[in-house]
Design a protein around this motif. Sequence first.
Motif, mmCIF file in Angstrom:
data_model
loop_
_atom_site.group_PDB
_atom_site.id
_atom_site.type_symbol
_atom_site.label_atom_id
_atom_site.label_comp_id
_atom_site.label_asym_id
_atom_site.label_seq_id
_atom_site.Cartn_x
_atom_site.Cartn_y
_atom_site.Cartn_z
ATOM 1 N N ASP A 43 -9.626 0.157 -3.997
ATOM 2 C CA ASP A 43 -9.587 1.291 -3.144
ATOM 3 C C ASP A 43 -7.807 1.591 -2.920
ATOM 4 O OD1 ASP A 43 -12.215 1.420 -3.085
ATOM 5 O OD2 ASP A 43 -12.120 0.961 -0.973
ATOM 6 N N GLY A 44 -7.144 0.604 -2.597
ATOM 7 C CA GLY A 44 -5.729 0.783 -2.277
ATOM 8 C C GLY A 44 -4.939 1.158 -3.608
ATOM 9 N N ARG B 60 0.699 2.401 5.725
ATOM 10 C CA ARG B 60 1.885 2.506 4.862
ATOM 11 C C ARG B 60 2.642 1.170 4.658
ATOM 12 N NH1 ARG B 60 0.269 6.963 6.870
ATOM 13 N NH2 ARG B 60 0.866 9.068 5.564
ATOM 14 N N ARG C 198 -15.743 2.555 -9.144
ATOM 15 C CA ARG C 198 -14.722 3.512 -9.959
ATOM 16 C C ARG C 198 -15.045 3.643 -11.376
ATOM 17 N NH1 ARG C 198 -11.933 5.752 -5.683
ATOM 18 N NH2 ARG C 198 -11.841 4.112 -4.275
ATOM 19 N N ARG D 110 0.809 -1.076 0.025
ATOM 20 C CA ARG D 110 -0.037 -0.018 0.078
ATOM 21 C C ARG D 110 0.930 1.227 -0.189
ATOM 22 N NH1 ARG D 110 -2.860 -1.339 5.580
ATOM 23 N NH2 ARG D 110 -2.483 -3.600 4.616
ATOM 24 N N GLY D 111 0.272 2.421 -0.114
ATOM 25 C CA GLY D 111 1.233 3.481 -0.199
ATOM 26 C C GLY D 111 2.459 3.668 -1.111
ATOM 27 N N GLU E 28 -6.171 5.228 -4.286
ATOM 28 C CA GLU E 28 -5.375 6.166 -3.563
ATOM 29 C C GLU E 28 -3.973 6.643 -4.056
ATOM 30 O OE1 GLU E 28 -5.018 4.246 0.081
ATOM 31 O OE2 GLU E 28 -6.984 4.169 0.663
ATOM 32 N N ILE E 29 -3.431 5.815 -4.873
ATOM 33 C CA ILE E 29 -1.880 6.259 -5.329
ATOM 34 C C ILE E 29 -1.818 6.520 -6.730
ATOM 35 C CG2 ILE E 29 -0.637 5.093 -3.348
ATOM 36 C CD1 ILE E 29 -0.813 3.328 -6.553
#
Length: 636
Positions: free
Chosen positions: A182-183, A565, A205, A158-159, A186-187
């Motif tokens: 979703d993960g 993270r 989405r 993630r992140g 986010e990036i």
Amino acid sequence: MSHLQLACRANFGAPLAANARAAASPRQVGTPLMSLTTLDRRPDPAAAPKRSANKDWVRALELTGRLEGAPTRTLPIVIDELAERFGDKPALLADREQLSFRALAERARRYARWALDLGLGKGDVVALVMPNRPEYMAVWLGLSRVGVTTALINTQLRGASLTHCLAVAGASHIIVDATLADGVAEIAAELEGAPTLWSHGDCARWWPRIDIALFVHGAEPLTKAETRPVTLADRALLIYTSGTTGLPKAANVSHHRVMSWSSWFAGLMDVQPTDRLYDPLPMCHSAGGVAAIGAALVGGASVAIAEKFSARGFWDDIARWDCTLVQYIGELCRYLLAAPTHPLQRAHGLRLACGNGLSGDVWDAFQTRFAIPRILEFYAATEGNFSLYNVEGKPGAIGRTPPFLSHRFPAAIVRFDPDLGAPARGPDGRCVRCAPGEIGEAIGRVALAGAARFEGYTDAEATQQKLLRDVFEKGDAWVRTGDLMRTDDQGFYYFADRIGDSFRWKGENVAAAEVGAALRAFDGVEDVCVYGVAVPGASGKAGMAALVARDDLDLAALRAHLTARLPDYARPLFLRLVPTLEVTETFKLKKQALAAQGWDPAAIDDALFVDDRSAGVYLKLDLAAAGSIASGEMRL
């Protein structure tokens, strides 16, 4: 049900119906395409004669020996051949879906045509973010059939870690399972090149649905005009490994490596069409996603895929899927030993368990308690150029190379200088081979062709850093494994430890630099040193971080920060608050002294904390808490 749903069901197969073996396991919800009762059942393993080690090696050699003579026979081609031979026999089985050999080949062809329709080919990369399921295999088989490389992304990332892995892949398209959307979303704005995001399944989405887009493409064999000149030398996959330092690296995996891994394990496990292999390992890794499944399929066997490992449901799954083979990592075996007695733990048809990381202190207990007839332990690395196999089943050993195969897998153990962080050199400038019993770094000689080739990473600099030159003679080149090993007088290898700034926990390599970066990004942390420490009853090293922090450090907020993270296995289990961190004269952190002190509150004056996973907090680590960890009462 809509016309579109009906059409998709007709083309891609219905969900699994209720399993006829419901009585065997209350967890199951699926049924195989063809019961093993319609096949010749394998004899009782206990009654079968023992195979000699040489026979296993010979069969593996026979299978891999065919590779060089057929440079265009890649795994996708083999799957087409198997589809003709086995038809509707189960190939990949799981609770959410099933694919026969024919259906797997057809699904892969749809992905191949999807790629061709987008103009994708050699040099192009598609990233895959998907949990374990039969569809996973169909995706990269189809894409690699037409020369496209698939980057297998760890679903726990993630992140910043996820951004990094997608960036180094350079993917123009990213296929994302709806459950993981979703993960990635986010990036997504941070990704260079604006790759196209495709959802597999319905998600909130505005991404195109690849499972719907596939519907317009045929499943029949590719025509001559659709065929692309793909050879064993071409890259098939990018598989990530943290190596010994830094963030995950994307290792190049050619079709040759895919076929070599599949063939070697099919031979050494003596895979037969009557076998079923249980695979609870992540499909984004080379063992669970390529070697295990590839070996079973090329042998005509079926694979039961678990979405994730569960100690509670493990033996239920083995029984309900009629499995005769299982793929493991050492930590999985420890979890099973720590679990309560299960009524099916010995009432199974397993004849062999294959995997890596099964330490000597666990081996006998695991084999005895669960009545495993044979264990095939091995050592290999995704980017490595040699491997070891413990065909003889010697407890604790990771394998050996028979003398007649030493030319194929040239390996050595050389003395290691911990101050330099590299192999030591003698007066003549050459490396020094270790004697039996002496611990050093394992290295593998680079060859221009065959199994000993080094395919490296997408990062050219990282590839060069992995190489050791002028080792025993001028001009030779060897690949550093980053692993410390020793041998015995019989030539068996034994794993000792990892080198550098990474350590292994829960079957995953943890990069200290990545964890340190996440810690430093938190307001209140001024400096940090990350290292691995031993925990009683657990293999590998648990993460620990020594922190120089402000007095107002909020541990609850820090834990939430790290959870957002870092994947679960990478988050430090132990924290140590220190006034300052010592460095060497070259400004390197003196982490070995910290690691040697461990997490013993009786020997450390600094404040210590442990991540209590059940409570979701960093708990003060006092003598009572340390006792709970040592006794196993506190589960880490």
